[in-house]
Design a protein around this motif. Structure first.
Motif, PDB file in Angstrom:
ATOM      1  N   VAL A  66     -13.292  55.719 -38.106  1.00 28.56           N
ATOM      2  CA  VAL A  66     -12.282  55.773 -39.362  1.00 28.56           C
ATOM      3  C   VAL A  66     -11.690  57.510 -39.661  1.00 28.56           C
ATOM      4  O   VAL A  66     -10.505  57.601 -39.630  1.00 28.56           O
ATOM      5  CB  VAL A  66     -12.891  55.122 -40.473  1.00 28.56           C
ATOM      6  CG1 VAL A  66     -11.718  55.618 -41.578  1.00 28.56           C
ATOM      7  CG2 VAL A  66     -13.073  53.626 -40.223  1.00 28.56           C
TER       8      VAL A  66
ATOM      9  N   GLU B 197      -9.574  58.505 -36.486  1.00 28.44           N
ATOM     10  CA  GLU B 197      -8.407  58.151 -36.672  1.00 28.44           C
ATOM     11  C   GLU B 197      -7.392  58.683 -37.813  1.00 28.44           C
ATOM     12  O   GLU B 197      -6.211  58.918 -37.642  1.00 28.44           O
ATOM     13  CB  GLU B 197      -8.314  56.304 -36.869  1.00 28.44           C
ATOM     14  CG  GLU B 197      -8.775  55.617 -35.649  1.00 28.44           C
ATOM     15  CD  GLU B 197      -9.221  54.409 -35.972  1.00 28.44           C
ATOM     16  OE1 GLU B 197      -8.901  53.818 -37.010  1.00 28.44           O
ATOM     17  OE2 GLU B 197      -9.480  53.373 -34.956  1.00 28.44           O
ATOM     18  N   ASN B 198      -7.832  58.867 -38.967  1.00 34.14           N
ATOM     19  CA  ASN B 198      -7.217  59.309 -40.186  1.00 34.14           C
ATOM     20  C   ASN B 198      -6.831  60.785 -39.883  1.00 34.14           C
ATOM     21  O   ASN B 198      -5.736  61.134 -40.047  1.00 34.14           O
ATOM     22  CB  ASN B 198      -8.289  59.173 -41.468  1.00 34.14           C
ATOM     23  CG  ASN B 198      -7.705  59.759 -42.514  1.00 34.14           C
ATOM     24  OD1 ASN B 198      -6.980  60.341 -42.806  1.00 34.14           O
ATOM     25  ND2 ASN B 198      -7.654  58.478 -43.546  1.00 34.14           N
TER      26      ASN B 198
ATOM     27  N   ILE C  61       0.404  58.254 -41.201  1.00 35.32           N
ATOM     28  CA  ILE C  61      -0.361  57.875 -42.415  1.00 35.32           C
ATOM     29  C   ILE C  61       0.711  58.347 -43.568  1.00 35.32           C
ATOM     30  O   ILE C  61       1.239  57.654 -44.417  1.00 35.32           O
ATOM     31  CB  ILE C  61      -1.628  58.524 -42.542  1.00 35.32           C
ATOM     32  CG1 ILE C  61      -2.637  57.746 -41.516  1.00 35.32           C
ATOM     33  CG2 ILE C  61      -2.015  58.046 -44.072  1.00 35.32           C
ATOM     34  CD1 ILE C  61      -4.117  58.362 -41.481  1.00 35.32           C
TER      35      ILE C  61
ATOM     36  N   ARG D  76       0.718  55.515 -46.449  1.00 29.14           N
ATOM     37  CA  ARG D  76      -0.494  54.631 -46.388  1.00 29.14           C
ATOM     38  C   ARG D  76      -1.722  55.711 -46.485  1.00 29.14           C
ATOM     39  O   ARG D  76      -2.910  55.090 -46.381  1.00 29.14           O
ATOM     40  CB  ARG D  76      -0.548  54.126 -44.676  1.00 29.14           C
ATOM     41  CG  ARG D  76       0.488  53.337 -44.409  1.00 29.14           C
ATOM     42  CD  ARG D  76       0.366  51.929 -45.164  1.00 29.14           C
ATOM     43  NE  ARG D  76      -0.491  51.077 -44.750  1.00 29.14           N
ATOM     44  CZ  ARG D  76      -0.726  49.739 -45.017  1.00 29.14           C
ATOM     45  NH1 ARG D  76      -0.176  49.430 -46.123  1.00 29.14           N
ATOM     46  NH2 ARG D  76      -1.736  49.123 -44.507  1.00 29.14           N
ATOM     47  N   THR D  77      -1.599  56.538 -47.448  1.00 29.93           N
ATOM     48  CA  THR D  77      -2.883  57.650 -47.736  1.00 29.93           C
ATOM     49  C   THR D  77      -3.913  56.642 -48.559  1.00 29.93           C
ATOM     50  O   THR D  77      -5.027  56.995 -48.422  1.00 29.93           O
ATOM     51  CB  THR D  77      -2.247  58.845 -48.565  1.00 29.93           C
ATOM     52  OG1 THR D  77      -1.271  59.259 -47.892  1.00 29.93           O
ATOM     53  CG2 THR D  77      -3.462  59.560 -48.857  1.00 29.93           C
TER      54      THR D  77
ATOM     55  N   HIS E  29      -4.454  53.439 -48.515  1.00 29.40           N
ATOM     56  CA  HIS E  29      -4.984  52.506 -47.621  1.00 29.40           C
ATOM     57  C   HIS E  29      -6.153  53.118 -46.934  1.00 29.40           C
ATOM     58  O   HIS E  29      -7.059  52.516 -46.693  1.00 29.40           O
ATOM     59  CB  HIS E  29      -3.999  51.620 -46.778  1.00 29.40           C
ATOM     60  CG  HIS E  29      -4.525  51.001 -45.743  1.00 29.40           C
ATOM     61  ND1 HIS E  29      -5.127  49.670 -45.949  1.00 29.40           N
ATOM     62  CD2 HIS E  29      -4.676  51.298 -44.413  1.00 29.40           C
ATOM     63  CE1 HIS E  29      -5.469  49.204 -44.751  1.00 29.40           C
ATOM     64  NE2 HIS E  29      -5.279  50.217 -43.954  1.00 29.40           N
ATOM     65  N   GLU E  30      -5.704  54.331 -46.249  1.00 29.26           N
ATOM     66  CA  GLU E  30      -6.718  55.142 -45.487  1.00 29.26           C
ATOM     67  C   GLU E  30      -7.635  55.518 -46.130  1.00 29.26           C
ATOM     68  O   GLU E  30      -8.797  55.557 -45.708  1.00 29.26           O
ATOM     69  CB  GLU E  30      -6.067  56.308 -44.611  1.00 29.26           C
ATOM     70  CG  GLU E  30      -5.190  55.440 -43.416  1.00 29.26           C
ATOM     71  CD  GLU E  30      -5.537  54.880 -42.274  1.00 29.26           C
ATOM     72  OE1 GLU E  30      -6.958  54.903 -41.955  1.00 29.26           O
ATOM     73  OE2 GLU E  30      -5.048  53.716 -42.054  1.00 29.26           O
TER      74      GLU E  30
ATOM     75  N   ARG F 269     -10.100  52.672 -46.839  1.00 27.56           N
ATOM     76  CA  ARG F 269     -10.818  52.379 -45.215  1.00 27.56           C
ATOM     77  C   ARG F 269     -11.961  53.418 -45.135  1.00 27.56           C
ATOM     78  O   ARG F 269     -13.069  53.056 -44.853  1.00 27.56           O
ATOM     79  CB  ARG F 269      -9.926  52.727 -44.079  1.00 27.56           C
ATOM     80  CG  ARG F 269      -9.055  51.341 -43.830  1.00 27.56           C
ATOM     81  CD  ARG F 269      -8.023  51.589 -42.456  1.00 27.56           C
ATOM     82  NE  ARG F 269      -9.116  51.573 -41.350  1.00 27.56           N
ATOM     83  CZ  ARG F 269      -8.851  52.491 -40.325  1.00 27.56           C
ATOM     84  NH1 ARG F 269      -7.892  53.123 -40.185  1.00 27.56           N
ATOM     85  NH2 ARG F 269      -9.761  52.313 -39.267  1.00 27.56           N
TER      86      ARG F 269
END
Length: 575
Positions: free
Chosen positions: A194, A197-198, A205, A210-211, A213-214, A217
């Motif tokens: 994770v 990917e971030n 992102i 989508r900050t 959301h990440e 996660r």
């Protein structure tokens, strides 16, 4: 874990030395309470000052020897463990370098990073503990029991009662806690994935807002790992209080029954003091063993994961007797090639046959998912064909060593990858001994000289990690320059002009045509304008060839090509 210990073979002598030093240290620790008992019973009770000084001096000498042995053992055990970790990391890294993309897909990049760092570190830490404790703990336990029995056999019954209680407590705690260590390693993999990917997808992102959301996660993975770690540590934290409680009750029992035996004249005060010390040594040796029992299974879980990597046999291997080509250099041929990705129901490409000759440009075009990049990946053997053959210079690529094969190819991937270092270093990555003139010429052809000259230090300008300080188009041009400086027999461009403007694209292709007159050029592109001047255009649709020819020929014979052209160009431009 024992399987990994074969990498300790260069450290046999230091290991023997550590074990010897720990043995001497343990003997000194076992002998000191007996001497202290003599000082009390003979020196203090007998008021013999000279005896106190004599025995006290011997005790200081023995303590000094024990301290020196302890320091030396710590130094050499750490040196062995660090050297072992270094060798193992190098072994894993070298082994992973031989993996095809299939092996990377199976394990995953995040898991490989965890296994090479955290897992090896776990085994390394346990090795230090083992070198220090696997001799010391049993010796102190057994030796302590013998010496305690020697001081007073009847009082030793207290120890006989206490040891099973301690062992039982350790076993219960270990059985509950150890399975969770394996779970922790898997959850650590998830957290690493994770996070990776971030960090790598930060621009995407942020551009899609989508900050949050990440962040969620990451927090979910982080909390999941934390909860498991807390659960494990709660279980393991119970071990020390339980053992200290048992030890304190054991000490009370020893003092109680020892006092009775002293009052009955069956035991002396010094012997009781020595007995208490031996009991404490026995208890602490059991604590040391319990720590080993906790850490070894955790390290064993890590060792299993490391062995999974080392035991994984790469599907792509070099032939025992590589061949040499007997045709003109750079001649490339696909013969009825089909390839399935592992687990896929349908082939990514099927029944692909074509030829690409030196001095010619062969372009490949098709819709998304038509198999263009898969086809190119078979040339340098990133994957091996399922059926059919890929030939270079008349030889099946599987009959060449990977080094031989890839020395013939200048590969520019779809996603440009740059490395930390200077611009010159990145271009020279294609040819280690490239001169400054060769680097300059490659940059000129790749249309990179203009933006390089505008940078502060020119070719010595630093590239940030992942090429974060240059644009997508600049990355592509540097990647192309890296392939050009190699001067290979076959150039493979996997949609390598997508980030370039039309003017730069046109100038680059014109410069390439002059430079690659003796080489075979394979070019994948989404733009019709990039491929329409090619000597041969291959049209892919759903993994199959639906047309081969020049632009004019395909406009007449291939419906798929006409659709692609009409979606991008006006009638005047397509003509």
């Amino acid at each position: 874990m024992l399987k990994l210990f074969k990498y300790l073979s260069p450290y046999r002598l230091p290991i023997i030395l550590v074990l010897f030093l720990v043995f001497i240290q343990s003997l000194s620790d076992l002998y000191l309470p007996t001497m202290m008992a003599d000082i009390v019973d003979k020196g203090i009770v007998g008021e013999d000052i000279s005896y106190i000084w004599t025995i006290g001096g011997v005790m200081l000498l023995i303590s000094g020897v024990g301290a020196i042995c302890s320091i030396a053992a710590s130094y050499y055990s750490s040196k062995v463990a660090v050297g072992f970790g270094q060798r193992l990391r190098s072994k894993v890294f070298r082994h992973v370098q031989n993996f095809s993309l299939q092996e990377f897909d199976k394990i995953g990049t995040a898991s490989l990073i965890t296994r090479t760092t955290n897992d090896i570190n776990q085994v390394q830490q346990v090795l230090i503990m083992l070198l220090r404790m696997m001799v010391s703990a049993p010796l102190m336990c057994i030796g302590g029991i013998i010496m305690a029995v020697n001081q007073d056999a009847k009082l030793s019954l207290v120890i006989v009662v206490v040891i099973p209680i301690l062992v039982g407590a350790i076993a219960i705690i270990a059985l509950k806690g150890l399975p969770l260590f394996k779970v922790m390693q898997v959850k650590l993999d998830t957290l690493n994935r994770v996070l990776r990917e971030n960090l790598t997808g930060m621009r995407v992102i942020r551009s899609f807002n989508r900050t949050e959301h990440e962040t969620k996660r990451f927090n979910d993975a982080n909390v999941d790992l934390t909860e498991t770690a807390i659960k494990v540590n709660k279980i393991m934290a119970a071990m020390m209080p339980v053992m200290m409680l048992v030890m304190n009750f054991a000490t009370i029992a020893i003092v109680w029954f020892g006092g009775i035996r002293i009052s009955d004249g069956e035991m002396q005060v010094g012997s009781l003091m020595a007995f208490i010390q031996y009991a404490t040594q026995i208890m602490f040796s059991l604590i040391m063993l319990s720590i080993i029992f906790v850490m070894v299974p955790r390290a064993s879980a890590s060792a299993v994961r490391i062995n999974e990597v080392l035991d994984m046999v790469p599907e792509i291997n070099d032939p025992k007797q590589p061949k040499k080509g007997d045709l003109e250099q750079g001649f490339l041929k696909f013969e009825d090639v089909t390839y399935h990705y592992p687990g896929a129901e349908q082939p990514a490409i099927s029944n692909i046959s074509f030829e690409a000759r030196p001095g010619e440009t062969t372009a490949i075009i098709g819709g998304t998912g038509s198999g263009k990049s898969t086809l190119l990946s078979l040339i340098p053997r990133f994957y091996d064909v399922g059926s059919g053959r890929v030939l270079i210079d008349g030889v099946d690529v599987r009959e060449l060593t990977q080094e031989q094969l890839r020395a013939k190819i200048g590969f520019v991937p779809q996603k440009s990858v740059l490395f930390t270092g200077t611009i010159a270093d990145n271009i020279r990555y294609g040819k280690e001994d490239a001169s400054d003139e060769e680097i300059q010429r490659a940059a000129d052809i790749a249309q990179a000289t203009d933006f390089i000259s505008e940078m502060k230090d020119g070719f010595q300008s630093e590239i940030a990690q992942g090429g974060g300080n240059v644009s997508g188009g600049q990355k592509q041009r540097l990647s192309i320059a890296r392939a050009l400086v190699r001067k290979p027999e076959v150039y493979v461009f996997d949609d390598s002009f997508s980030a370039l403007d039309f003017k730069t694209d046109s100038k680059l292709r014109a410069a390439l045509k002059e430079t690659t007159t003796d080489a075979t050029v394979l070019l994948v592109a989404q733009r019709v304008s990039t491929v329409m001047d090619a000597d041969r255009i291959i049209v892919l649709d759903d993994g199959s060839i639906v047309g081969i020819g020049t632009h004019r020929e395909l406009m007449i014979t291939c419906d798929v090509y006409r659709e692609i052209v009409s979606s991008q160009l006006s009638e005047e431009e397509s003509a």
